[in-house]
Enzyme design. Structure first.
Site, short mmCIF file in Angstrom:
data_model
loop_
_atom_site.label_atom_id
_atom_site.label_comp_id
_atom_site.label_asym_id
_atom_site.label_seq_id
_atom_site.Cartn_x
_atom_site.Cartn_y
_atom_site.Cartn_z
N GLY A 151 1.90 -26.07 -11.82
CA GLY A 151 2.70 -26.98 -12.64
C GLY A 151 4.07 -27.12 -12.02
O GLY A 151 4.79 -26.13 -11.85
N CYS A 182 1.72 11.34 5.15
CA CYS A 182 2.66 10.49 4.42
C CYS A 182 3.82 11.25 3.78
O CYS A 182 4.80 11.57 4.45
CB CYS A 182 1.91 9.67 3.38
SG CYS A 182 2.83 8.19 2.83
N LYS A 242 -2.89 17.42 2.19
CA LYS A 242 -1.55 16.90 1.89
C LYS A 242 -0.80 17.89 1.01
O LYS A 242 -1.30 18.34 -0.02
CB LYS A 242 -1.68 15.54 1.19
CG LYS A 242 -0.37 14.76 1.05
CD LYS A 242 -0.66 13.36 0.50
CE LYS A 242 0.59 12.51 0.41
NZ LYS A 242 0.29 11.14 -0.09
N TYR A 277 5.80 9.12 -8.69
CA TYR A 277 6.89 8.27 -9.14
C TYR A 277 6.55 6.83 -8.80
O TYR A 277 5.67 6.57 -7.97
CB TYR A 277 8.22 8.67 -8.49
CG TYR A 277 8.17 8.77 -6.98
CD1 TYR A 277 8.36 7.64 -6.18
CD2 TYR A 277 7.91 9.98 -6.34
CE1 TYR A 277 8.30 7.72 -4.80
CE2 TYR A 277 7.85 10.06 -4.96
CZ TYR A 277 8.05 8.94 -4.19
OH TYR A 277 7.97 9.02 -2.82
N LYS A 336 12.67 -1.12 3.72
CA LYS A 336 11.91 0.10 4.03
C LYS A 336 11.80 0.32 5.53
O LYS A 336 11.77 1.47 5.99
CB LYS A 336 10.52 0.03 3.40
CG LYS A 336 9.83 1.39 3.34
CD LYS A 336 8.65 1.38 2.40
CE LYS A 336 8.13 2.79 2.17
NZ LYS A 336 7.02 2.81 1.19
N GLU A 348 -3.71 7.24 6.59
CA GLU A 348 -4.09 8.04 5.43
C GLU A 348 -5.18 7.33 4.62
O GLU A 348 -5.14 6.10 4.44
CB GLU A 348 -2.85 8.25 4.57
CG GLU A 348 -3.06 8.95 3.24
CD GLU A 348 -1.79 8.98 2.39
OE1 GLU A 348 -1.75 9.76 1.43
OE2 GLU A 348 -0.84 8.21 2.69
#
Length: 630
Positions: A323, A175, A123, A129, A212, A41
């Protein structure tokens, strides 16, 4: 049919570079006698571009480069994602009409099924979200159907091609069109409403988060099995960001047979072209493969290392200053940067005050020796004392009267943290032409347990999406699996976590941070990462019903360990809620970019507003109820 799956690295807002590599992959696929090559995509433009999407010049260039890709399709079907525009129409905001589109081409021409006014697939479902905000920039197929007073079923049809003498109907989606379980319709169901699709192809630009892989395999396998149709899923690799959060794209491109069995899965984070041969019409496929379940900490390690490598490269940074305190966060950060960039590019600096023990100073030195990094010790007590003296002896003059500041121990603690970052680390980084890191973890980031312009500063927070228990788990993984020896000292792993900013945090006396990590890690994760947002009334109700430990996943009996009364529990709960919803937000807004690992990371994965701390009426009712029984 031989299919080439091009899991390429997409560099956002660099369409020329992306197009060169796309055309190169097409050439390679031709040499390997592929019939079809599939790209991800928005592979020309990239996905996370901010408001660069509103630049007409950028859109024009992406479309012109798309034409070059189409010209390269002689002798091969090319399926790719790109932005498409309609200059005669506007988006809802009055700006140029844009579509997130899929193009199919062969022999220099676009192929389309004439279902919409355009020669490309649009699409249907635009995510809005977490980090996604597609409707801000794109017009969906659903919007187009509504605008044209049409049924979306008229637009969602298979695309027929001819391959090796056979007619093949492709179900082409982008997607989110596959992630449709929470939407009012399923584009893939509609495309195959007549049961005539021969092959599903889903092109994606999907960022990685923990677990995922498992979720994707399960979902795509179920889609293939449900429709009795093989499925090809193509995702990109690389990193992209939206300013506050950096996301890795792991690829994970996969192919499934008509029963949902996995036939091919691409290597995570590998830019490569993969090939698979299938007899679509006769349903003849390669032998299924087993899904390899890796250690969770391998996933985390691979993601953080990849994120460090790609992010530093993208901003042109080669030298890193860290550090090191002798504690676990800075030790793990050091090991990760050395693994990613090499020991010669990492400089470690210990900056002790009078509150730092010999124990932690020795651990910092041992870490540097183990890693083989350049190492400096820059004591800060003299400069801290001078700052305190200067501030307390400088008069505040008003109306001819003089007054003097008296610095509290808390203020002096923060002076130490700012002296380390804003004065020392920033100066060293500038001197060597590098940057210094932020070593924050997610637990401390959530409640603002850091000093603004002090230890919360840095160019990148690569560990700030990991809870403290994950920091420890990853440190052990790095020692055992990556280096195969004790690089991060065992003493660092075992010592009590402490900022060592006062005598109240003396590690040799077992005094450390106020956060009870074996409880707060899990409580904070429950509040932060639950899909439906959790607030205090939910927590208190679970506590009243003796279900909180089970709900948050902490060790059984932990509440009794830390809280003898309900008053103690409520006081602790409200203390950290105020930090999370108050000063914690202020600090997070000014924090460096965070590398995303979890399902909800701070930054654009968790939209926040600086408002007053709020308690619902139900929470106050439950609070009064539980305290009255104490």
């Amino acid at each position: 049919m031989k299919i080439a799956i091009s899991q390429i690295e997409i560099i956002p807002s660099m369409p020329c570079d992306n197009t060169v590599r796309i055309i190169s992959a097409i050439s390679s696929a031709k040499k390997n006698n592929a019939d079809i090559i599939v790209f991800p995509e928005l592979c020309v433009s990239g996905y996370m571009l901010g408001d660069m999407w509103e630049s007409k010049g950028f859109i024009n260039e992406c479309e012109e480069l798309g034409e070059e890709i189409i010209k390269s399709s002689n002798g091969i079907y090319v399926i790719f994602g790109n932005v498409a525009s309609d200059k005669s129409k506007k988006n809802f905001d009055g700006r140029l009409r844009k579509y997130n589109a899929l193009f199919a081409a062969k022999d220099g021409k676009l192929i389309h099924n004439n279902t919409t006014p355009y020669p490309f697939i649009i699409k249907s479902l635009l995510p809005n979200y977490k980090e996604f905000e597609d409707p801000r920039h794109f017009f969906s197929l659903k919007d187009l159907a509504f605008e044209n007073n049409a049924d979306i079923k008229e637009y969602l049809k298979p695309l027929e091609i001819e391959c090796n003498g056979e007619k093949i109907k492709l179900g082409l989606t982008i997607c989110e069109d596959a992630w449709s379980s929470n939407y009012s319709f399923s584009p893939m169901d509609i495309i195959n409403i007549n049961k005539d699709v021969d092959l599903f192809i889903n092109i994606s630009s999907s960022p990685y988060t923990l677990v995922k892989d498992t979720k994707r395999h399960k979902m795509y396998g179920e889609i293939a099995s449900k429709h009795n149709i093989p499925l090809v899923y193509v995702n990109n690799v690389g990193i992209q960001n939206n300013g506050k959060t950096v996301y890795t794209f792991d690829g994970g491109s996969s192919v499934y047979d008509n029963n949902g069995n996995l036939l091919l899965t691409a290597n995570r984070y590998e830019d490569n072209v993969y090939y698979i041969e299938m007899d679509i019409k006769n349903k003849s496929y390669p032998k299924p493969i087993e899904i390899q379940e890796d250690d969770e900490y391998k996933f985390i390690y691979d993601t953080v290392i990849y994120g460090i490598k790609k992010f530093t490269k993208s901003i042109g940074v080669k030298k890193i200053v860290i550090g090191v305190s002798g504690g676990i966060d800075s030790a793990l950060s050091s090991a990760m940067y050395v693994s990613a960039l090499g020991k010669d590019n990492v400089y470690l600096v210990n900056m002790p005050s009078k509150f730092n023990s010999s124990t932690t100073k020795d651990l910092a030195k041992t870490l540097a020796d183990n890693l083989g990094c350049s190492y400096m010790v820059v004591p800060i007590q003299e400069s801290v004392d001078y700052t305190v003296k200067q501030l307390e002896s400088s008069p505040i003059i008003k109306d001819g009267n003089e007054n003097y500041l008296k610095l509290s121990s808390f203020v002096i603690e923060n002076i130490q943290a700012r002296d380390r970052s804003s004065r020392i680390l920033s100066a060293i980084a500038a001197s060597i032409g590098g940057v210094f890191t932020c070593n924050a973890n997610k637990t401390e980031t959530m409640v603002g347990y850091s000093t603004m312009y002090g230890d919360s500063a840095g160019f990148f927070a690569c560990l700030a999406d990991l809870w403290k228990y994950q920091i420890y788990g990853l440190a052990k993984y790095v020692n055992e699996k990556v280096f195969g020896e004790e690089i991060i000292p065992e003493g660092t792993i075992n010592i009590v976590p402490s900022a060592e900013l006062s005598t109240a945090q003396a590690v040799d006396e077992g005094k450390g941070d106020p956060i009870k990590y074996d409880y707060h890690d899990y409580l904070f994760k429950f509040l932060m990462e639950s899909w439906n947002r959790i607030i205090l009334e939910d927590v208190l109700e679970l506590y009243i019903n003796d279900k909180l430990e089970e709900a948050i996943g902490c060790q059984k009996g932990i509440l009794n360990k830390y809280f003898t009364t309900a008053h103690d529990f409520v006081d602790d709960l409200e203390k950290w809620w105020k930090q999370f919803m108050g000063m914690g937000i202020t600090k997070r807004i000014q924090a460096p970019p965070i590398l995303a690992v979890s399902r909800r990371s701070f930054g654009y994965g968790n939209r926040e507003a600086q408002n007053r701390v709020y308690y619902t009426a139900r929470y106050l009712y439950l609070k009064n109820k539980v305290l009255s029984l104490d």
